[in-house]
Design a protein around this motif. Structure first.
Motif, PDB file in Angstrom:
ATOM      1  N   VAL A   1      29.753  34.530  37.983  1.00 47.93           N
ATOM      2  CA  VAL A   1      29.939  34.623  39.741  1.00 47.93           C
ATOM      3  C   VAL A   1      29.575  33.239  40.234  1.00 47.93           C
ATOM      4  N   ALA A   2      29.035  31.947  39.025  1.00 50.89           N
ATOM      5  CA  ALA A   2      29.468  31.015  39.551  1.00 50.89           C
ATOM      6  C   ALA A   2      29.918  30.065  39.063  1.00 50.89           C
ATOM      7  N   LEU A   3      31.012  30.233  38.571  1.00 47.69           N
ATOM      8  CA  LEU A   3      32.527  29.882  38.060  1.00 47.69           C
ATOM      9  C   LEU A   3      33.482  30.091  39.743  1.00 47.69           C
ATOM     10  N   TYR A   4      33.628  32.281  39.930  1.00 50.19           N
ATOM     11  CA  TYR A   4      34.184  32.214  40.832  1.00 50.19           C
ATOM     12  C   TYR A   4      33.344  31.606  42.221  1.00 50.19           C
ATOM     13  N   ALA A   5      32.196  31.408  42.417  1.00 48.27           N
ATOM     14  CA  ALA A   5      31.638  30.426  42.802  1.00 48.27           C
ATOM     15  C   ALA A   5      32.031  28.986  43.577  1.00 48.27           C
ATOM     16  N   SER A   6      32.264  28.567  42.434  1.00 49.74           N
ATOM     17  CA  SER A   6      32.674  27.134  42.443  1.00 49.74           C
ATOM     18  C   SER A   6      34.134  26.793  42.299  1.00 49.74           C
ATOM     19  N   THR A   7      34.623  28.348  42.564  1.00 49.07           N
ATOM     20  CA  THR A   7      36.261  28.263  42.251  1.00 49.07           C
ATOM     21  C   THR A   7      36.629  28.683  43.784  1.00 49.07           C
TER      22      THR A   7
ATOM     23  N   ILE B   1      32.427  37.516  46.566  1.00 47.88           N
ATOM     24  CA  ILE B   1      32.246  37.470  44.829  1.00 47.88           C
ATOM     25  C   ILE B   1      32.113  38.690  44.022  1.00 47.88           C
ATOM     26  N   ARG B   2      31.140  39.727  44.215  1.00 51.56           N
ATOM     27  CA  ARG B   2      31.202  41.382  43.957  1.00 51.56           C
ATOM     28  C   ARG B   2      32.390  41.309  43.423  1.00 51.56           C
ATOM     29  N   ASN B   3      32.791  41.974  44.794  1.00 48.40           N
ATOM     30  CA  ASN B   3      34.518  42.705  45.119  1.00 48.40           C
ATOM     31  C   ASN B   3      34.808  41.965  43.575  1.00 48.40           C
ATOM     32  N   ALA B   4      35.304  40.314  44.054  1.00 46.45           N
ATOM     33  CA  ALA B   4      36.132  39.927  42.284  1.00 46.45           C
ATOM     34  C   ALA B   4      35.553  40.185  41.187  1.00 46.45           C
ATOM     35  N   ILE B   5      34.585  40.111  40.750  1.00 41.90           N
ATOM     36  CA  ILE B   5      34.131  40.987  39.829  1.00 41.90           C
ATOM     37  C   ILE B   5      34.547  42.176  39.630  1.00 41.90           C
ATOM     38  N   LEU B   6      33.899  42.857  39.974  1.00 44.23           N
ATOM     39  CA  LEU B   6      33.808  44.292  39.515  1.00 44.23           C
ATOM     40  C   LEU B   6      35.551  44.859  39.854  1.00 44.23           C
ATOM     41  N   SER B   7      36.102  44.070  40.218  1.00 44.81           N
ATOM     42  CA  SER B   7      37.564  44.969  40.558  1.00 44.81           C
ATOM     43  C   SER B   7      38.284  44.984  39.098  1.00 44.81           C
ATOM     44  N   SER B   8      37.719  43.424  38.665  1.00 42.57           N
ATOM     45  CA  SER B   8      38.945  43.067  37.399  1.00 42.57           C
ATOM     46  C   SER B   8      38.767  43.484  36.471  1.00 42.57           C
ATOM     47  N   ALA B   9      37.648  44.713  36.636  1.00 47.55           N
ATOM     48  CA  ALA B   9      36.957  45.101  34.991  1.00 47.55           C
ATOM     49  C   ALA B   9      38.006  45.978  34.483  1.00 47.55           C
TER      50      ALA B   9
ATOM     51  N   ASP C   1      36.083  40.622  32.895  1.00 47.72           N
ATOM     52  CA  ASP C   1      37.047  39.573  32.507  1.00 47.72           C
ATOM     53  C   ASP C   1      37.067  38.472  33.820  1.00 47.72           C
ATOM     54  N   VAL C   2      36.476  37.469  33.011  1.00 44.22           N
ATOM     55  CA  VAL C   2      35.934  36.026  34.038  1.00 44.22           C
ATOM     56  C   VAL C   2      37.449  36.256  34.720  1.00 44.22           C
ATOM     57  N   ASN C   3      38.800  35.871  34.035  1.00 46.51           N
ATOM     58  CA  ASN C   3      39.483  35.013  34.717  1.00 46.51           C
ATOM     59  C   ASN C   3      40.391  36.269  35.538  1.00 46.51           C
ATOM     60  N   ALA C   4      40.678  37.275  35.055  1.00 45.08           N
ATOM     61  CA  ALA C   4      41.142  38.261  35.788  1.00 45.08           C
ATOM     62  C   ALA C   4      40.075  38.187  37.385  1.00 45.08           C
ATOM     63  N   ALA C   5      38.728  38.017  37.429  1.00 41.26           N
ATOM     64  CA  ALA C   5      38.431  37.844  38.563  1.00 41.26           C
ATOM     65  C   ALA C   5      38.262  36.424  39.152  1.00 41.26           C
ATOM     66  N   LEU C   6      38.513  35.376  38.245  1.00 43.64           N
ATOM     67  CA  LEU C   6      38.909  34.363  39.186  1.00 43.64           C
ATOM     68  C   LEU C   6      40.416  34.361  39.694  1.00 43.64           C
ATOM     69  N   SER C   7      40.893  34.781  39.084  1.00 44.61           N
ATOM     70  CA  SER C   7      42.741  35.177  40.059  1.00 44.61           C
ATOM     71  C   SER C   7      42.675  35.570  41.080  1.00 44.61           C
ATOM     72  N   LYS C   8      41.293  36.372  41.660  1.00 46.02           N
ATOM     73  CA  LYS C   8      41.729  37.051  42.779  1.00 46.02           C
ATOM     74  C   LYS C   8      41.287  36.515  44.390  1.00 46.02           C
TER      75      LYS C   8
END
Length: 122
Positions: free
Chosen positions: A75-81, A90-98, A115-122
């Motif tokens: 969550v913190a990484l996504y918010a920072s990028t 943020i919730r959608n990016a993390i959950l939809s990339s599971a 899958d943090v990497n996949a979430a960050l690319s959303k």
């Protein structure tokens, strides 16, 4: 099963509460982990996790308390990028990339693991 017997904070029905079940190194559901098809969102590493302890030492721990920091870090990484992203985004990016994981199907909302990497690319 937190869907049958509530446990907090994972069972708070709030948009900013996320819960992570523990998974093993290979992604399999950890037999000791709490879970719930509606109470737990995603699996994250929670077995044999090294953590800092007193007197500049490390110890290995198991549990959802070890999985939670992985989800929080995502969550913190996504918010920072993604400055300005809403809680829902943020919730959608993390959950939809599971990553779909058979042992988590029916035990978490996503049926998958973080899958943090996949979430960050959303």
């Amino acid at each position: 099963n937190n869907d049958v017997t509530a446990s907090y904070p994972s069972n708070y029905n709030l948009p900013n509460v996320r819960a992570g079940s523990s998974s093993e190194k290979n992604g399999a559901f950890a037999s000791f982990s709490q879970y719930g098809a509606t109470a737990y969102d995603i699996g994250a590493p929670g077995v044999a996790i090294n953590s800092t302890t007193a007197y500049n030492t490390y110890s290995s721990y198991n549990g959802t308390s070890m999985a939670t920091p992985h989800v929080t870090g995502a969550v913190a990484l996504y918010a920072s990028t993604h400055p300005g992203a809403s809680v829902a985004q943020i919730r959608n990016a993390i959950l939809s990339s599971a990553v779909p994981t058979a042992s988590l199907a029916g035990k978490t909302v996503t049926g998958g693991r973080l899958d943090v990497n996949a979430a960050l690319s959303k």
